[in-house]
Design an enzyme around this catalytic site. Sequence first.
Site, short mmCIF file in Angstrom:
data_model
loop_
_atom_site.label_atom_id
_atom_site.label_comp_id
_atom_site.label_asym_id
_atom_site.label_seq_id
_atom_site.Cartn_x
_atom_site.Cartn_y
_atom_site.Cartn_z
N LYS A 1 0.83 -1.21 0.00
CA LYS A 1 0.00 0.00 0.00
C LYS A 1 0.86 1.25 0.00
CE LYS A 1 -3.73 -0.50 2.16
NZ LYS A 1 -4.58 -0.86 3.30
N SER B 1 16.83 -40.35 -9.65
CA SER B 1 15.49 -39.82 -9.43
C SER B 1 15.30 -39.70 -7.92
CB SER B 1 14.42 -40.75 -10.01
OG SER B 1 13.14 -40.19 -9.83
N GLU C 1 16.78 -41.84 -1.97
CA GLU C 1 15.76 -41.74 -0.93
C GLU C 1 16.36 -41.64 0.46
OE1 GLU C 1 12.42 -44.74 -1.86
OE2 GLU C 1 14.19 -45.50 -2.91
N CYS D 1 10.62 -37.82 -8.42
CA CYS D 1 9.40 -38.59 -8.65
C CYS D 1 8.51 -38.67 -7.42
CB CYS D 1 9.72 -39.99 -9.15
SG CYS D 1 10.68 -40.98 -7.98
N ARG E 1 -3.74 2.79 8.55
CA ARG E 1 -4.09 1.57 7.83
C ARG E 1 -2.87 0.67 7.70
NH1 ARG E 1 -6.76 3.45 2.31
NH2 ARG E 1 -8.01 1.55 2.48
N GLY F 1 13.45 -39.67 -4.75
CA GLY F 1 12.17 -40.10 -4.15
C GLY F 1 11.93 -39.25 -2.91
N THR F 2 11.39 -38.06 -3.11
CA THR F 2 11.34 -37.08 -2.02
C THR F 2 10.37 -37.45 -0.92
OG1 THR F 2 9.81 -35.76 -3.36
CG2 THR F 2 12.16 -35.14 -3.41
N ASN F 3 9.44 -38.39 -1.17
CA ASN F 3 8.57 -38.83 -0.08
C ASN F 3 9.39 -39.53 0.99
OD1 ASN F 3 6.52 -37.90 -1.69
ND2 ASN F 3 5.82 -39.91 -2.34
N ASP F 4 10.14 -40.57 0.58
CA ASP F 4 10.97 -41.29 1.55
C ASP F 4 12.15 -40.45 2.01
OD1 ASP F 4 9.59 -43.56 2.02
OD2 ASP F 4 10.68 -44.83 0.62
N ARG G 1 10.74 -48.71 -11.76
CA ARG G 1 11.40 -48.97 -10.48
C ARG G 1 11.25 -50.44 -10.11
NH1 ARG G 1 9.10 -46.02 -5.22
NH2 ARG G 1 7.55 -47.68 -5.38
N MET H 1 -6.00 -7.39 8.09
CA MET H 1 -5.45 -6.60 9.18
C MET H 1 -6.25 -5.32 9.33
SD MET H 1 -1.41 -7.35 8.75
CE MET H 1 -1.43 -6.78 7.06
N ARG I 1 5.72 -48.05 -10.61
CA ARG I 1 5.92 -48.84 -9.38
C ARG I 1 5.57 -50.29 -9.68
NH1 ARG I 1 3.13 -43.64 -6.93
NH2 ARG I 1 2.05 -44.03 -8.90
N TYR J 1 14.04 -33.00 -14.62
CA TYR J 1 12.60 -33.21 -14.83
C TYR J 1 11.93 -33.46 -13.50
CZ TYR J 1 13.33 -38.29 -14.28
OH TYR J 1 13.65 -39.52 -13.79
N ARG K 1 -3.30 -1.25 -6.29
CA ARG K 1 -2.46 -2.44 -6.20
C ARG K 1 -2.80 -3.33 -7.38
NH1 ARG K 1 -5.67 -4.51 -0.82
NH2 ARG K 1 -7.68 -4.87 -1.80
N GLY L 1 -8.49 -7.25 3.88
CA GLY L 1 -9.35 -7.37 5.05
C GLY L 1 -8.76 -8.14 6.21
N HIS M 1 -15.93 -7.59 0.90
CA HIS M 1 -14.93 -8.48 1.51
C HIS M 1 -15.11 -9.91 1.01
CE1 HIS M 1 -13.71 -11.39 4.64
NE2 HIS M 1 -12.66 -10.61 4.74
#
Length: 916
Positions: free
Chosen positions: A22, A792, A773, A860, A91, A794-797, A637, A102, A582, A880, A335, A100, A451
């Site tokens: 603002k 690759s 992993e 992956c 303000r 394996g970001t989950n594990d 895999r 704050m 898988r 990738y 804005r 809205g 709002h």
Amino acid sequence: MTKYVYSFTEGNKDMKDLLGGKGANLAEMVGMGMPVPPGFTITTEACRYYLENGLEPDELADQVTENLAVVEKEMGKKLGDPDDPLLLSVRSGAKFSMPGMMDTVLNIGLTDESVQGLAKQSGDERFAWDSYRRLIQMFGKTVLDIDGDLFAEAVTDLQQAHGYSGDLDMTTNDLRELTSIFKGIVRRTTGRNFPQNPRSQMNLAITAVFRSWNTERATIYRRREHIPDDLGTAVNIQTMVFGNLGETSATGVCFTRDPSTGHSGVYGDFLPNAQGEDVVAGIRNTHPLSDLENFDKPAYDQLVGIMRELEQHYKDLCDIEFTIQEGKLWMLQTRVGKRTPAAAFRVAVQLVEEGLIDKKESITRVTGAQLTSLLFPQFKREGIAAPICIGTPASPGAAVGKIVFDNASASKHAAEGESVILVRRETNPDDLEGMVAAQGVLTARGGKTSHAAVVARGMGRTAVVGAEDLVINEASGTVFIKSKHRTLHEGDLISIDGTTGEVFEGAVPVEDSPVMVYVSSGLEAGLAAATDDDARDLVNAVHKILTESDEVARMKVRANADTPEDAAKARAMGATGIGLVRTEHMFLGDRRELVEHVILAEDDEERAAALATLRPLQKSDFLGIFEAMDGLPVVVRLIDPPLHEFLPDLTKLSVEIAVADAKGEKVSERRRQLLAAAEERHEANPMLGLRGVRLSIEIPGFVETQVRAVAEAAAELRAKGLNPHPEVMIPLVGSEKELQIVADQAREVIADVEKENKLAAGELGISVGTMIELPRAAIVADKIAKDAQFFSFGTNDLTQTTLGFSRDDVEHEFIPLYITKGIFQESPFGTIDQEGVGELVRIGVERGHKGRPDIVTGVCGEHGGDPQSIHFFEACGVDYVSCSPFRVPIARLEVGRATVRNESSLAEHGAAGATA
């Protein structure tokens, strides 16, 4: 000495970090010569200091005094002067727009004395007392933390006692009486009188705005919008101008294009004889901006010219607040405006066509989240009943749910998996929790700039506002439809269409949106599914931006798919390959018993026979997947989960056999063998036990079976003239020796298949790589890369092993608590933990290239479809990302955006370095 206060004449639009959005934009408008009421901005640094220390910086008071004196001199008025008072607004204004969320206080400087002076100078006693009661009401709620309903109920009681229909019916005496009532509320609830020192009012309001950064609604909004908690807010102190100074005054909000559809034109709302809060609060239904031409043509013409100038200057849709005081136009804010997803795509393409931005820039003007919302179903229009009422379409989409009237009900039902529609007379910032939980919002009051409308658009929530036919009684839990003489109750099912403004009783059936048809079946099909010009424009806009994103993106997008059907779907949606097949999913269902034979085998010969029955089945699966992805890479895999997952549950099987034995019933030898195997294979923590590469080392036959199935399928398709590109991935590797053992075996099998099919060595082109992993794998990636042609992640594990979390156990247990307490901004399983898990990805990529310069790297895990994570992977140099087929279009857009933003960042750093 730190500079904590900047005059509007000192800043510009590029100073949002310090002055907030603002303040930076007010300064920019002043620099452009626009009519902005004088004022100054207290920086975000001052807010952060206050939040950290519990008090304001020592220098702040003197700097405020200096800047206030400049404003007083320019206006020829003094703050709180009893004869001719200068009045101020205080303000909030964070770096990122938080509509809205704050606090604001208007009319600072009015007291029992100065209200008389304001009445005299304005010549309008009613206006003066209206301004004073507004100050006490806003100050009481915002600064003194008094329940706002106490003030609202006092207004309602007075109006009902006199039979008034709204605020404008109240007389001067009514407003004087209301002011006295409000002062009594302050005295009764706080134990002290409303402050009569104008500077004290201002100081307390400044502190209140600082505090408002940490209100619950602001915290919820930031969490949802991924806004960091440590930014703080600036405070803007500005000379008051009055839209409630009689019939030649007005206030309003406008947009340079329709924020709902993206169409060019004159869009917005205004209210005669009102202050700005009346417009956004929705307590009075507004007039369309086009009517302003008849109300005050000179002001209208000037405003339209300024709107055009601001859009050309910002090169984007602008959201503008203005006030007309006795015929003079004042600009209070501008804005870059929040818009619906459909408007975002249309506007981005329009701006390219108008020469304001280039195609690359257009990609950055939309987001994956906006595209996601365009893929949601829409109402079927054929054969549906007539709507029960029609309001103002404020945020497009189709929403079906049970009627709820408050935050608690919305959150409760949503937590139980039910869809709800939040129904209110009008919404206010405190309703954010309910809006987050609800599928849609329906209000009886308000316009497109209320709002409810603004916040719903920003959140991608469906909204219908200003449905005047509705009488909403939140206390009794009813909605009365005047024209139908019908009453709906809390829990009743309704459907709202945010594109048309229609409200239907019951659940309206849905169908795929034209954009969904486009991304799954192509442009021609998408255009055919569109029922009007607007929908066709939208499909074309999405097509243009996705096409441009594909052309500029550095990273590629693959899909996680385990069946030929999923592979075909992913390809249709634009995947450039499969990043994860898988194989264990191929062993489920009717095939589970075949795996049991492998586990129960008593010697190598019996195990080999059992595995041999699996190979043709797997080969058949691979034939279908490779054919669907002909010419594109497919990462297969090798089996990853522990073997116990293919056996009956140990506890259930133990109980079953024990009960049978107790009853003297016969138990088959096979069931007893399964129990023995389950007991033998049981692990206390199986996800950190015998799985992945470890399983392949213990049972080499799995490698032989799976790799042979892959290679034979590839050879068979090549013989048919197709061009398969399979890649074999070895999971859960932690050391180079593990990989070497299994990779050598895989390459031997591939070589054997090539010989058997009279192919030259390496002609099948099957690369062998690994899945990163484990933290150790990332650390020694340079060594592992000697035997891996690709990585690759394996970001989950990798997230589980890095943070020490079991995802299934923590996601619904303490992750929400950690987010609430600010330990996490979001779940690390949804968005990559950049400092920990992400740093391991960065290290893995860098060290992988050190060990093998031409190594290909991908992701992956589920983070491969998360927009925020994708931008991080771009910065890491990942080649990738791979995600579920449905997420492919979103990932395609985000990899393009990430490329453009990364290029811009590098260019900026390069320019800065050259300057230095």
